[in-house]
Design a protein around this motif. Structure first.
Motif, mmCIF file in Angstrom:
data_model
loop_
_atom_site.group_PDB
_atom_site.id
_atom_site.type_symbol
_atom_site.label_atom_id
_atom_site.label_comp_id
_atom_site.label_asym_id
_atom_site.label_seq_id
_atom_site.Cartn_x
_atom_site.Cartn_y
_atom_site.Cartn_z
ATOM 1 N N ARG A 1 0.815 -1.216 0.000
ATOM 2 C CA ARG A 1 0.000 0.000 0.000
ATOM 3 C C ARG A 1 0.858 1.282 0.000
ATOM 4 O O ARG A 1 0.461 2.309 0.518
ATOM 5 N N VAL A 2 2.075 1.178 -0.564
ATOM 6 C CA VAL A 2 2.954 2.342 -0.716
ATOM 7 C C VAL A 2 3.243 2.531 -2.200
ATOM 8 O O VAL A 2 3.729 1.611 -2.868
ATOM 9 N N ASN A 3 2.951 3.690 -2.725
ATOM 10 C CA ASN A 3 3.182 3.986 -4.140
ATOM 11 C C ASN A 3 4.514 4.728 -4.281
ATOM 12 O O ASN A 3 4.570 5.954 -4.370
ATOM 13 N N ALA A 4 5.602 3.954 -4.244
ATOM 14 C CA ALA A 4 6.955 4.529 -4.342
ATOM 15 C C ALA A 4 7.872 3.481 -4.973
ATOM 16 O O ALA A 4 7.600 2.282 -4.903
ATOM 17 N N PRO A 5 8.966 3.918 -5.594
ATOM 18 C CA PRO A 5 9.855 2.942 -6.256
ATOM 19 C C PRO A 5 10.774 2.227 -5.272
ATOM 20 O O PRO A 5 11.060 2.721 -4.172
ATOM 21 N N ILE A 6 11.216 1.051 -5.698
ATOM 22 C CA ILE A 6 12.272 0.311 -5.005
ATOM 23 C C ILE A 6 13.539 0.471 -5.825
ATOM 24 O O ILE A 6 13.563 0.171 -7.028
ATOM 25 N N ILE A 7 14.614 0.931 -5.200
ATOM 26 C CA ILE A 7 15.862 1.207 -5.919
ATOM 27 C C ILE A 7 16.923 0.212 -5.446
ATOM 28 O O ILE A 7 17.343 0.242 -4.286
ATOM 29 N N PRO A 8 17.364 -0.704 -6.306
ATOM 30 C CA PRO A 8 18.430 -1.643 -5.921
ATOM 31 C C PRO A 8 19.796 -0.967 -5.928
ATOM 32 O O PRO A 8 20.059 -0.079 -6.743
ATOM 33 N N MET A 9 20.656 -1.399 -5.028
ATOM 34 C CA MET A 9 21.999 -0.819 -4.921
ATOM 35 C C MET A 9 22.958 -1.904 -4.445
ATOM 36 O O MET A 9 22.561 -2.821 -3.703
ATOM 37 N N ALA A 10 24.202 -1.843 -4.875
ATOM 38 C CA ALA A 10 25.208 -2.831 -4.475
ATOM 39 C C ALA A 10 26.531 -2.136 -4.192
ATOM 40 O O ALA A 10 26.930 -1.214 -4.907
ATOM 41 N N LEU A 11 27.189 -2.581 -3.127
ATOM 42 C CA LEU A 11 28.533 -2.127 -2.775
ATOM 43 C C LEU A 11 29.515 -3.254 -3.079
ATOM 44 O O LEU A 11 29.389 -4.353 -2.550
ATOM 45 N N GLY A 12 30.468 -2.972 -3.931
ATOM 46 C CA GLY A 12 31.447 -3.980 -4.325
ATOM 47 C C GLY A 12 32.846 -3.634 -3.864
ATOM 48 O O GLY A 12 33.224 -2.467 -3.778
ATOM 49 N N GLY A 13 33.623 -4.675 -3.564
ATOM 50 C CA GLY A 13 35.020 -4.487 -3.189
ATOM 51 C C GLY A 13 35.293 -4.506 -1.711
ATOM 52 O O GLY A 13 36.429 -4.265 -1.289
ATOM 53 N N LEU A 14 34.278 -4.782 -0.867
ATOM 54 C CA LEU A 14 34.474 -4.717 0.581
ATOM 55 C C LEU A 14 34.829 -6.061 1.215
ATOM 56 O O LEU A 14 35.227 -6.088 2.372
ATOM 57 N N TRP A 15 34.644 -7.168 0.493
ATOM 58 C CA TRP A 15 34.992 -8.458 1.062
ATOM 59 C C TRP A 15 36.523 -8.580 1.123
ATOM 60 O O TRP A 15 37.198 -8.671 0.125
ATOM 61 N N GLY A 16 37.058 -8.576 2.320
ATOM 62 C CA GLY A 16 38.512 -8.568 2.516
ATOM 63 C C GLY A 16 38.978 -7.360 3.297
ATOM 64 O O GLY A 16 40.093 -7.353 3.821
ATOM 65 N N ASP A 17 38.132 -6.312 3.382
ATOM 66 C CA ASP A 17 38.488 -5.159 4.196
ATOM 67 C C ASP A 17 38.406 -5.527 5.674
ATOM 68 O O ASP A 17 37.801 -6.531 6.059
ATOM 69 N N GLN A 18 39.021 -4.711 6.539
ATOM 70 C CA GLN A 18 39.106 -5.057 7.952
ATOM 71 C C GLN A 18 37.754 -4.989 8.652
ATOM 72 O O GLN A 18 37.605 -5.488 9.768
ATOM 73 N N LEU A 19 36.743 -4.386 8.021
ATOM 74 C CA LEU A 19 35.414 -4.321 8.620
ATOM 75 C C LEU A 19 34.484 -5.419 8.108
ATOM 76 O O LEU A 19 33.316 -5.449 8.467
#
Length: 533
Positions: A117-135
């Protein structure tokens, strides 16, 4: 931080931003990538901590938990819906937890509840390159490895944020996950680095860190010894191998000595020949020994310490321009470039989360071409003593091994149910499998070790399945028209990889993928490469 697709974010009005969750740096990076203020859904266990609560209140974060009463969960999701109706940009990490496997986890259905019941878009997003960082959890839980983890890392760590086209509000969660996965595949493309195992070994031995190629400093001593031995052997054999482009490695060598032979040939710019041609010289035989003296190792150590890396490589016969087009290994059917083998070693190391505490043993006379260089991405040692911690071999070789107490036993190929039962009985422990592409080197699907972090458990394998796609790949089930199918639907399995700036599709045959991403297929042993349509 490089941002692609920022034009898909509306300048005003409500929207739901759906992003993958791979490290503790995700939320700050998402906000840094966009100009609009974002309201994040934050887990209640973090929101109640004083540090996070201070920022959470000022950023108007929405507290959410899946461990309380259903009414509390519905209340949090309803608050997110009202925020979108009021024109706010709300971000949800639909996996509900940070990935401990380096993979995109299943999405919860909170997306569908919020957008009802919400008339708004869904925006997909991806963060790449973080697997291996200290966090991230590549090297274990963040914050449990001391100050060296924060001081001994590359000063520049490139991260790519990709934003996709808006989706309708009634898009199911599995379809949103499919779009996020496609964005992640493009965002996670490896950055150009050392194009030769020899060059990367020298840089590791000098303690130099590279973008997305972080290694804990505890592994430097044994990589330093390995580089010194390889330089000494290369200088000893340089003149004798000058007229030979293809050189074999004796199958009689121990794993660690075979790794030294491979390092030597990589420094000399020679192609490791696995065709069995008797006309090619073989390292490790009496005619081409790999033994070195104390004086030669001392000279090698001095040159490694004081000569620039590229200068030392040129003196041994391999310049940077030649390294970029170097055919590192060849078999009767395939020829492998240095960058291809390095990428396979990186994927294998990341998938099985190899660490500097591991001793890698490959007892097969013809090990996979990437095995000697897995240590360049994980810091593991190539061991002589048995048992080590990681055993890699073909099923036929595993059948003759009776040594147990390995941390991981990895089979290079799928196992029939009766074959798996016999191997696990003789070894006394589970056997993990990895399926390679038809080139015999690129890992595609693997039964990964489970990830356990306190009360959180993420399964890397499941009975009756072929496993999960390894990090750096994406798998989906497609219909006859090439469109993606929902989880559990039968269709054609397709794996997508990002290599050399383009996406390649690997068709595995008929099968299904369940809601958790596990693959069931009947033709894992027959792979064919096709370009995406």
């Amino acid at each position: 931080l490089s941002v692609e697709g920022a034009e898909h974010i509306p300048e005003s009005g409500g929207a739901l931003l759906v992003c993958n969750h791979i490290s503790f740096a995700d939320a700050p990076l998402v906000q840094s990538a966009l100009r609009r203020p974002i309201r994040f859904l934050m887990h209640k266990s973090f929101y109640e901590q004083p540090f996070f609560r201070f920022f959470g209140k000022r950023l108007r974060c929405i507290s959410i938990t899946d461990q309380g009463s259903p009414r509390e969960l519905i209340s949090s999701l309803r608050e997110a819906s009202e925020a979108i109706k009021d024109g706010d940009l709300v971000c949800i990490f639909a996996e509900s937890m940070i990935s401990r496997l380096g993979l995109l986890l299943p999405f919860r259905r909170g997306i569908e509840v919020i957008m009802r019941r919400v008339n708004a878009p869904i925006i997909p997003m991806a963060l790449g390159g973080l697997w291996g960082d200290q966090l991230s959890f590549r090297w274990g839980a963040p914050g449990q490895h001391g100050l060296w983890r924060w001081l001994n890392r590359p000063l520049r760590w490139p991260v790519t944020a990709r934003i996709g086209k808006p989706l309708p509000a009634d898009t199911p969660s599995w379809a949103v996950r499919e779009q996020v996965g496609e964005l992640l595949l493009a965002a996670d493309e490896p950055t150009p680095g050392a194009s030769s195992p020899g060059l990367l070994l020298l840089r590791r031995a000098k303690g130099l860190q590279e973008n997305k190629r972080y290694l804990p400093p505890s592994c430097r001593p044994h990589l330093l010894r390995r580089a010194v031995d390889a330089i000494a052997c290369a200088r000893q054999l340089r003149s004798r191998l000058r007229d030979h482009d293809h050189v074999a490695v004796s199958p009689e060598l121990s794993p660690s000595t075979a790794a030294r032979a491979c390092d030597t040939l990589a420094l000399l710019g020679k192609t490791i020949d696995l065709t069995g041609d008797p006309a090619n010289p073989s390292l490790g035989t009496p005619d081409f020994p790999l033994s070195t003296s104390f004086s030669s190792r001392l000279r090698a150590r001095i040159s490694l310490r004081f000569l620039p890396t590229h200068s030392l490589l040129r003196r041994l016969g391999m310049d940077h321009a030649r390294a970029a087009r170097h055919i590192l290994c060849r078999t009767a059917d395939h020829a492998y470039g240095a960058e291809q083998i390095l990428e396979a070693a990186r994927r294998f190391s990341d998938a099985f989360r190899l660490t500097p505490d591991d001793d890698l043993a490959f007892l097969d006379p013809s090990p996979p071409p990437f095995a000697p260089w897995c240590s360049l991405f994980s810091g593991c040692r190539i061991g002589n003593q048995l048992p080590g911690t990681i055993l890699i071999a073909d099923p036929a070789v595993l059948a003759g091994i009776t040594i147990s107490d390995w941390r991981l036993v990895i089979s290079l190929g799928p196992l029939a149910p009766d074959q798996r039962t016999a191997l696990e009985t003789s070894l006394g422990q589970p056997v993990h499998t990895v399926v390679l592409a038809d080139d015999g080197i690129t890992p595609l699907i693997a039964e990964l070790p489970d990830a356990v972090d306190g009360s959180i458990r993420q399964d890397g394998q499941r009975p009756g399945s072929a496993g999960l796609p390894v990090p750096g790949t994406r798998m989906r089930t497609i219909g006859t028209d090439g469109t993606a199918l929902s989880p559990g639907a039968s269709g054609t399995l397709e794996i997508r990889c990002r290599e050399a700036g383009k996406t390649t599709a690997t068709i595995l045959g008929p099968g299904t993928i369940d809601a958790d991403g596990f693959v069931t297929t009947t033709t894992c042993t027959s792979l064919s490469m096709e370009e995406p349509g």
